[in-house]
Design a protein around this motif. Sequence first.
Motif, short mmCIF file in Angstrom:
data_model
loop_
_atom_site.label_atom_id
_atom_site.label_comp_id
_atom_site.label_asym_id
_atom_site.label_seq_id
_atom_site.Cartn_x
_atom_site.Cartn_y
_atom_site.Cartn_z
N ALA A 145 0.89 -1.20 0.05
CA ALA A 145 0.12 -0.09 -0.10
C ALA A 145 0.75 1.20 -0.16
O ALA A 145 0.58 2.23 -0.67
N GLU A 146 1.94 1.13 0.74
CA GLU A 146 2.82 2.39 0.97
C GLU A 146 3.45 2.57 -0.47
O GLU A 146 3.61 3.77 -0.88
N LEU A 147 4.12 1.57 -1.21
CA LEU A 147 4.49 1.61 -2.54
C LEU A 147 3.61 2.13 -3.49
O LEU A 147 3.98 3.09 -4.34
N ALA A 148 2.20 1.90 -3.40
CA ALA A 148 1.16 2.31 -4.23
C ALA A 148 0.83 3.47 -4.26
O ALA A 148 0.47 4.39 -5.07
N ARG A 149 0.91 3.94 -2.91
CA ARG A 149 0.98 5.54 -2.34
C ARG A 149 1.85 6.27 -3.27
O ARG A 149 1.39 7.41 -3.68
N GLY A 150 2.86 5.79 -3.19
CA GLY A 150 3.95 6.73 -4.05
C GLY A 150 3.89 6.65 -5.65
O GLY A 150 3.95 7.45 -6.37
N VAL B 232 -4.27 2.99 -21.01
CA VAL B 232 -4.59 4.35 -20.36
C VAL B 232 -4.53 4.25 -18.85
O VAL B 232 -4.40 5.16 -18.17
N GLY B 233 -4.31 3.26 -18.30
CA GLY B 233 -4.17 3.05 -16.74
C GLY B 233 -2.98 1.94 -16.49
O GLY B 233 -2.73 0.78 -17.45
N ALA C 232 -6.11 4.72 -3.09
CA ALA C 232 -6.90 5.53 -2.39
C ALA C 232 -6.43 6.66 -1.60
O ALA C 232 -6.75 7.82 -1.61
N VAL C 233 -5.41 6.38 -0.70
CA VAL C 233 -4.57 7.34 0.04
C VAL C 233 -4.01 8.28 -0.91
O VAL C 233 -3.80 9.45 -0.47
N ALA C 234 -3.58 7.56 -1.85
CA ALA C 234 -2.48 8.84 -2.75
C ALA C 234 -3.54 9.69 -3.41
O ALA C 234 -3.22 10.77 -3.65
N ALA C 235 -4.87 9.39 -3.65
CA ALA C 235 -5.71 10.45 -4.36
C ALA C 235 -6.15 11.45 -3.16
O ALA C 235 -6.03 12.69 -3.50
N LYS C 236 -6.17 10.98 -2.16
CA LYS C 236 -6.60 12.00 -1.01
C LYS C 236 -5.22 13.12 -0.89
O LYS C 236 -5.27 14.15 -0.71
N PRO D 276 -0.96 14.50 -10.43
CA PRO D 276 -0.94 12.99 -10.20
C PRO D 276 -2.46 12.68 -10.30
O PRO D 276 -2.40 11.53 -10.46
N ILE D 277 -3.47 13.46 -9.64
CA ILE D 277 -4.69 12.99 -9.58
C ILE D 277 -5.42 12.13 -10.89
O ILE D 277 -5.97 11.14 -10.60
N GLN D 278 -5.13 12.77 -12.04
CA GLN D 278 -5.57 12.10 -13.24
C GLN D 278 -4.98 10.69 -13.50
O GLN D 278 -5.62 10.02 -13.90
N ARG D 279 -3.64 10.59 -13.20
CA ARG D 279 -2.97 9.12 -13.11
C ARG D 279 -3.27 8.24 -12.37
O ARG D 279 -3.87 6.98 -12.56
N ILE D 280 -3.72 8.78 -10.95
CA ILE D 280 -4.16 7.81 -9.82
C ILE D 280 -5.69 7.37 -10.39
O ILE D 280 -5.95 6.16 -10.15
N GLU D 281 -6.44 8.35 -10.77
CA GLU D 281 -7.78 7.81 -11.05
C GLU D 281 -7.78 6.81 -12.25
O GLU D 281 -8.43 5.85 -12.28
N ARG D 282 -7.02 6.95 -13.29
CA ARG D 282 -6.74 6.01 -14.40
C ARG D 282 -6.30 4.75 -13.75
O ARG D 282 -6.70 3.66 -14.35
N ASP D 283 -5.41 4.62 -13.09
CA ASP D 283 -4.52 3.54 -12.17
C ASP D 283 -5.92 2.64 -11.59
O ASP D 283 -5.87 1.45 -11.53
N ILE D 284 -6.65 3.30 -10.76
CA ILE D 284 -7.61 2.90 -10.13
C ILE D 284 -8.76 2.16 -10.70
O ILE D 284 -9.22 1.23 -10.76
N LYS D 285 -8.99 2.95 -11.97
CA LYS D 285 -10.16 2.33 -12.81
C LYS D 285 -9.51 1.00 -13.55
O LYS D 285 -10.17 -0.04 -13.55
N ALA D 286 -8.35 0.94 -13.83
CA ALA D 286 -7.63 -0.02 -14.34
C ALA D 286 -7.58 -1.38 -13.35
O ALA D 286 -7.87 -2.39 -13.93
N LEU D 287 -7.44 -1.16 -12.27
CA LEU D 287 -7.54 -1.96 -11.26
C LEU D 287 -8.99 -2.78 -11.27
O LEU D 287 -9.34 -3.98 -11.09
N ASN D 288 -9.94 -1.91 -11.22
CA ASN D 288 -11.37 -2.41 -11.02
C ASN D 288 -11.71 -2.96 -12.43
O ASN D 288 -12.74 -3.92 -12.39
#
Length: 393
Positions: A73-78, A184-185, A248-252, A353-365
Amino acid sequence: METVTTPSRFELVGRAAELGKLLRANALAAEQQRRLTDETIAALASSGLLRMRVPQRYGGYESDMRTVAEVVAELARGDGSTGWTAAVWLISSWMTGLFPDAVRDEVFADPDVRIAGILSPSAMAVPVDGGYQVNGKWSFNTGAQHSGWNVNAAVRPTPDGQYEPIMVLLPMSDLQVVDDWHTVGMRGSGSVSTVAENVFVPAERVVPMGPVIVGAHPLQQNPAALMWRAPFMPIACTTVGSVAYGLAVAAKDAFLERLPGRKITYTDYAEQSAAPLTHLQVAGATVRVDEAGFHIFRAADTIDAKAAAGDAWTLEERARARLDLGAVCLRAKETADVLADASGGSSLHTDVPIQRIERDIKALNLHAIMHPDTNFELYGRLACGLPPNTQYI
């Protein structure tokens, strides 16, 4: 064989947190080259974090599940791509620990070895003298270009005319790499395809997948090794789910970092931080982040508690691990959706960063094993008295 003192959870999570600044700095470059940067790879290697799922007899840490979850989780936060790639390497190292001693001796001769892996059985293994001839293609093969080995799923024929899923362990030098990761993710994860064409795999580098799924690991002979006292799917689900939580933590983090001084265009608010809407958005996102953390850490703590007690897993408990995975992915997506919507048009720039984080989370989903509705349906079937409709539980 190397034996080392296992670092504490506090120390390992601290190492991951220390990498955060570097991972964030390299995230855009990783996106552009569609694989992790050499600097990120070197930092991961020197941190020792990839040893968490390597047997202790080879210099690994055999870290518990809660430690793995917090580190990933900490690595993904980065950086989401780094967290995801590390998660895949950790799962694959765990899987390699189930092979015979001679195989482990070879692969883990370097305790910092990187092993990629694919669970989808998209190859055929035909019995030949001394082993199997393997042909097939594995897509979404995260981190393969930075790995020395690949542990991948295939099927082999059985005497009754059916097919049995197996895991085959191959050196990357035996495989062709197809550079087809244009997405894109999770762009930085380098999840290319690998191809086996008439590759010979010795019999000792083949493990039946069925027993691993249900938690029977006959070749793992050390009864003190808690790391293998669980079925495969809860371990895999908790590991990859930790990436969603970290994002999710990274988005915040990303939203709050940009908030000071921002305005809401075409309104009378001099500061976005003064708007009641912003207060509701931040509070709602915080609740979702906390809920994501609840689900991922419940799953991790269940694995560790049952391993310590030596308790068997019920089918409901295994399905609940899939439920927790679906929940953490959904809550992470909701978090990113809220905060990305609140980030304004300027957040469309690639260096925000927020747009990349959003795309990465969508890819996971969208990942087949992480898709929330698929996981919820599976648990709901069991809760309603029906049998599971998948063997991946």
